[in-house]
Write a protein that holds these residues in place. Sequence first.
Motif, PDB file in Angstrom:
ATOM      1  N   SER A  59      -4.877  -7.295  16.639  1.00 16.90           N
ATOM      2  CA  SER A  59      -5.623  -6.636  15.651  1.00 16.90           C
ATOM      3  C   SER A  59      -5.463  -7.442  14.395  1.00 16.90           C
ATOM      4  CB  SER A  59      -5.379  -5.291  15.438  1.00 16.90           C
ATOM      5  OG  SER A  59      -5.877  -4.886  14.115  1.00 16.90           O
ATOM      6  N   LYS A  60      -6.392  -7.883  13.707  1.00 17.96           N
ATOM      7  CA  LYS A  60      -6.426  -8.730  12.620  1.00 17.96           C
ATOM      8  C   LYS A  60      -6.286  -7.771  11.227  1.00 17.96           C
ATOM      9  CE  LYS A  60      -9.242 -12.360  14.454  1.00 17.96           C
ATOM     10  NZ  LYS A  60     -10.454 -13.096  14.162  1.00 17.96           N
ATOM     11  N   VAL A  61      -6.130  -6.644  11.472  1.00 16.28           N
ATOM     12  CA  VAL A  61      -6.153  -5.682  10.454  1.00 16.28           C
ATOM     13  C   VAL A  61      -4.681  -5.237  10.209  1.00 16.28           C
ATOM     14  CG1 VAL A  61      -6.786  -3.158   9.583  1.00 16.28           C
ATOM     15  CG2 VAL A  61      -8.577  -4.707  10.634  1.00 16.28           C
ATOM     16  N   PRO A  62      -4.231  -5.407   9.025  1.00 15.18           N
ATOM     17  CA  PRO A  62      -2.692  -5.250   8.760  1.00 15.18           C
ATOM     18  C   PRO A  62      -2.418  -3.674   8.945  1.00 15.18           C
ATOM     19  CG  PRO A  62      -3.718  -5.493   6.598  1.00 15.18           C
ATOM     20  CD  PRO A  62      -4.764  -5.702   7.689  1.00 15.18           C
ATOM     21  N   ALA A  63      -1.172  -3.484   9.409  1.00 12.49           N
ATOM     22  CA  ALA A  63      -0.708  -2.167   9.541  1.00 12.49           C
ATOM     23  C   ALA A  63      -0.887  -1.162   8.431  1.00 12.49           C
ATOM     24  CB  ALA A  63       0.527  -1.920  10.319  1.00 12.49           C
ATOM     25  N   LYS A  64      -1.195   0.050   8.431  1.00 13.41           N
ATOM     26  CA  LYS A  64      -1.423   0.776   7.348  1.00 13.41           C
ATOM     27  C   LYS A  64      -0.128   1.144   6.779  1.00 13.41           C
ATOM     28  CE  LYS A  64      -6.035   2.837   8.332  1.00 13.41           C
ATOM     29  NZ  LYS A  64      -6.812   4.156   8.607  1.00 13.41           N
ATOM     30  N   ARG A  65      -0.086   1.407   5.600  1.00 13.87           N
ATOM     31  CA  ARG A  65       1.183   2.036   4.817  1.00 13.87           C
ATOM     32  C   ARG A  65       1.299   3.361   5.007  1.00 13.87           C
ATOM     33  NH1 ARG A  65       0.614   0.111  -1.102  1.00 13.87           N
ATOM     34  NH2 ARG A  65      -1.367   0.737  -0.704  1.00 13.87           N
ATOM     35  N   PRO A  66       2.453   3.631   5.244  1.00 16.64           N
ATOM     36  CA  PRO A  66       2.919   5.121   5.115  1.00 16.64           C
ATOM     37  C   PRO A  66       2.274   6.055   4.225  1.00 16.64           C
ATOM     38  CG  PRO A  66       4.861   4.197   4.847  1.00 16.64           C
ATOM     39  CD  PRO A  66       3.839   3.287   5.126  1.00 16.64           C
ATOM     40  N   ALA A  67       1.512   7.307   4.474  1.00 19.74           N
ATOM     41  CA  ALA A  67       1.130   7.716   3.336  1.00 19.74           C
ATOM     42  C   ALA A  67       2.102   8.533   2.416  1.00 19.74           C
ATOM     43  CB  ALA A  67       0.130   9.211   4.097  1.00 19.74           C
TER      44      ALA A  67
END
Length: 113
Positions: A59-67
């Motif tokens: 995946s080229k999308v960076p991992a989401k930060r925790p909410a």
Amino acid sequence: MTPPRLYNVHETHTLVRKSVSWLYQESAKGAIPVTRIGRNIFWTDAQITQIITAGAQESKVPAKRPAQKRSAVAPTPAPTPRPGRKQLAPATATNIPQPNFNGSRLYRSTGAV
């Protein structure tokens, strides 16, 4: 020993989800594995799996930060006007422009020339 199941171009393009012309072009270049019997080309289950795994990408999308929990949201203040800009008065029924009888030729008592 049983021979492996062979898939033709039309069966393979639905499994690989590529166009028929793409399969022909890539097999002619030697970029994908293929089984040739005479002038016909076929693919086995192992070759189809190899094509699919070779096309896998990370995946080229960076991992989401925790909410983060949000606190009570305060209303945003009204935007402050930038300095040096003339502020317009709000449009009301009493803010209708009136003709200037002293400066306009159309409203002179002597009439227009």
